[in-house]
Design a protein around this motif. Structure first.
Motif, short mmCIF file in Angstrom:
data_model
loop_
_atom_site.label_atom_id
_atom_site.label_comp_id
_atom_site.label_asym_id
_atom_site.label_seq_id
_atom_site.Cartn_x
_atom_site.Cartn_y
_atom_site.Cartn_z
N PHE A 100 -4.10 8.75 -1.79
CA PHE A 100 -3.69 10.08 -2.25
C PHE A 100 -4.91 10.88 -2.67
O PHE A 100 -6.03 10.36 -2.77
CB PHE A 100 -2.70 9.96 -3.41
CG PHE A 100 -3.22 9.21 -4.62
CD1 PHE A 100 -3.74 9.89 -5.71
CD2 PHE A 100 -3.17 7.82 -4.67
CE1 PHE A 100 -4.21 9.21 -6.82
CE2 PHE A 100 -3.64 7.13 -5.78
CZ PHE A 100 -4.15 7.83 -6.86
N GLU A 101 -4.68 12.16 -2.91
CA GLU A 101 -5.75 13.08 -3.28
C GLU A 101 -5.24 14.01 -4.37
O GLU A 101 -4.15 14.58 -4.24
CB GLU A 101 -6.19 13.88 -2.06
CG GLU A 101 -7.32 14.87 -2.32
CD GLU A 101 -7.73 15.61 -1.06
OE1 GLU A 101 -8.44 16.65 -1.18
OE2 GLU A 101 -7.35 15.18 0.05
N LYS A 112 0.83 -1.20 0.00
CA LYS A 112 0.00 0.00 0.00
C LYS A 112 0.86 1.26 0.00
O LYS A 112 0.50 2.27 -0.60
CB LYS A 112 -0.91 -0.02 1.23
CG LYS A 112 -1.97 1.06 1.27
CD LYS A 112 -2.92 0.83 2.44
CE LYS A 112 -4.04 1.86 2.46
NZ LYS A 112 -5.01 1.60 3.55
N TYR A 113 1.98 1.17 0.71
CA TYR A 113 2.93 2.29 0.76
C TYR A 113 4.34 1.74 0.58
O TYR A 113 4.70 0.71 1.16
CB TYR A 113 2.89 3.00 2.12
CG TYR A 113 1.53 3.41 2.62
CD1 TYR A 113 0.84 4.48 2.05
CD2 TYR A 113 0.94 2.74 3.69
CE1 TYR A 113 -0.39 4.86 2.53
CE2 TYR A 113 -0.30 3.12 4.18
CZ TYR A 113 -0.97 4.18 3.60
OH TYR A 113 -2.19 4.55 4.07
N PHE A 138 -1.51 15.19 -3.42
CA PHE A 138 -1.33 15.06 -1.97
C PHE A 138 -1.21 13.57 -1.66
O PHE A 138 -2.16 12.81 -1.85
CB PHE A 138 -2.50 15.69 -1.22
CG PHE A 138 -2.58 17.18 -1.36
CD1 PHE A 138 -1.92 18.01 -0.47
CD2 PHE A 138 -3.29 17.76 -2.41
CE1 PHE A 138 -1.98 19.40 -0.60
CE2 PHE A 138 -3.36 19.14 -2.55
CZ PHE A 138 -2.69 19.96 -1.64
N ILE A 139 -0.05 13.17 -1.17
CA ILE A 139 0.26 11.75 -1.01
C ILE A 139 0.45 11.39 0.46
O ILE A 139 1.15 12.10 1.20
CB ILE A 139 1.53 11.37 -1.79
CG1 ILE A 139 1.36 11.69 -3.28
CG2 ILE A 139 1.86 9.89 -1.61
CD1 ILE A 139 2.62 11.46 -4.09
N LYS A 140 -0.15 10.28 0.87
CA LYS A 140 0.10 9.71 2.20
C LYS A 140 1.18 8.65 2.02
O LYS A 140 1.01 7.70 1.25
CB LYS A 140 -1.18 9.08 2.75
CG LYS A 140 -1.05 8.53 4.17
CD LYS A 140 -2.40 8.00 4.65
CE LYS A 140 -2.31 7.36 6.03
NZ LYS A 140 -1.98 8.35 7.08
N GLU A 152 0.69 12.14 7.76
CA GLU A 152 -0.27 13.00 7.09
C GLU A 152 0.08 13.14 5.61
O GLU A 152 1.24 13.00 5.20
CB GLU A 152 -0.27 14.39 7.74
CG GLU A 152 -0.74 14.40 9.20
CD GLU A 152 -2.19 14.01 9.34
OE1 GLU A 152 -2.98 14.32 8.41
OE2 GLU A 152 -2.55 13.40 10.36
N LYS A 153 -0.92 13.42 4.81
CA LYS A 153 -0.69 13.65 3.39
C LYS A 153 0.15 14.91 3.18
O LYS A 153 0.02 15.88 3.91
CB LYS A 153 -2.02 13.80 2.65
CG LYS A 153 -2.84 12.52 2.55
CD LYS A 153 -4.16 12.79 1.86
CE LYS A 153 -5.02 11.54 1.80
NZ LYS A 153 -6.36 11.81 1.26
#
Length: 239
Positions: free
Chosen positions: A208-209, A138-139, A166-168, A174-175
């Motif tokens: 992410f966003e 996932k990461y 915006f990435i976690k 935090e993102k």
């Protein structure tokens, strides 16, 4: 008797090379009582080939595994005979560790953080192609020793470039906004975003966003059980 400990997990943090015996005894205890390995952190001050090898042979199902071992030039880093890893989180700072190791044995881990691994654009490209076929990761973050050529890394991989995302980058993080990112997709439809921040800091995330507010992936609730960090009370074992 082992039934009494069915849901018990055991965690350990080792610093000194003399802890190799303690670590081996821990592994034997876990096997004898059918316990679960919780958070294991190995951070010895000197060469620790035996401890490092034991970690890679026996801790593949530990909840969280962190290996920051100094190994001798004779250390055997061939992973063909070790099992597949299923850690919730794996961290490593090992001079011989590469993305090839990840592709071979760590694709079932959920979260991976690597510091100064050795790798090439080709190995990173091969890793992403395997991840696209199917992986639990996932990461993944990696701070490489040399700059990454994004064009080479994405060769043959369908990707959509976005100016900023915006990435976690991990559980409990935090993102953060990153520029020049690329969205890729796994065969099961899961979207992932990658970026090479400052040339050497590679990131892959499924949470992410994008700038229009559209969100991808689900943010998890962090488990309160954590590995002690260096700021905590000194709990060195051995001597």
């Amino acid at each position: 008797m082992s039934g009494l400990f069915k849901n018990v997990s055991i965690s350990m943090q080792l610093y000194l090379i003399s802890c190799s015996d303690s670590f081996e005894q821990l592994i034997l205890l876990v096997k004898d009582l059918n316990l679960k390995l919780g958070n294991i952190r190995l951070d010895p001050y000197n060469y620790a080939d035996r401890m490092c090898r034991l970690a890679f042979e026996e801790c593949n199902n530990a909840k969280k595994l962190q290996v920051d071992c100094l190994t001798s030039p004779d250390f055997n880093s061939n992973f063909e005979e070790i099992p597949q890893f299923h850690n919730q989180m794996f961290r490593a700072q090992l001079p011989w560790f590469s993305m090839k190791h990840v592709s071979q044995r760590f694709m079932n881990c959920k979260e991976i953080h690597l510091e100064r691994p050795t790798s090439s654009d080709l190995e990173l490209n091969e890793f992403l192609k395997i991840w696209i076929e199917g992986s639990a990761i996932k990461y993944l973050t990696a701070n490489f020793r040399t700059d990454i050529d994004t064009e080479e890394v994405l060769y043959g991989i369908p990707a959509v470039e976005l100016p900023s995302v915006f990435i976690k980058c991990g559980s409990g993080i935090e993102k953060k906004k990153y520029n020049q990112c690329f969205v890729i997709q796994q065969s099961n439809g899961t979207d992932g975003v990658i970026c090479a921040d400052k040339g050497r800091r590679f990131k892959l995330s499924t949470v992410f966003e994008i700038e229009n507010g559209e969100k991808f992936g689900e943010e998890e609730t962090e488990d309160p059980m954590e590995i002690d960090d260096d700021s905590s009370e000194d709990r060195r074992v051995g001597g």
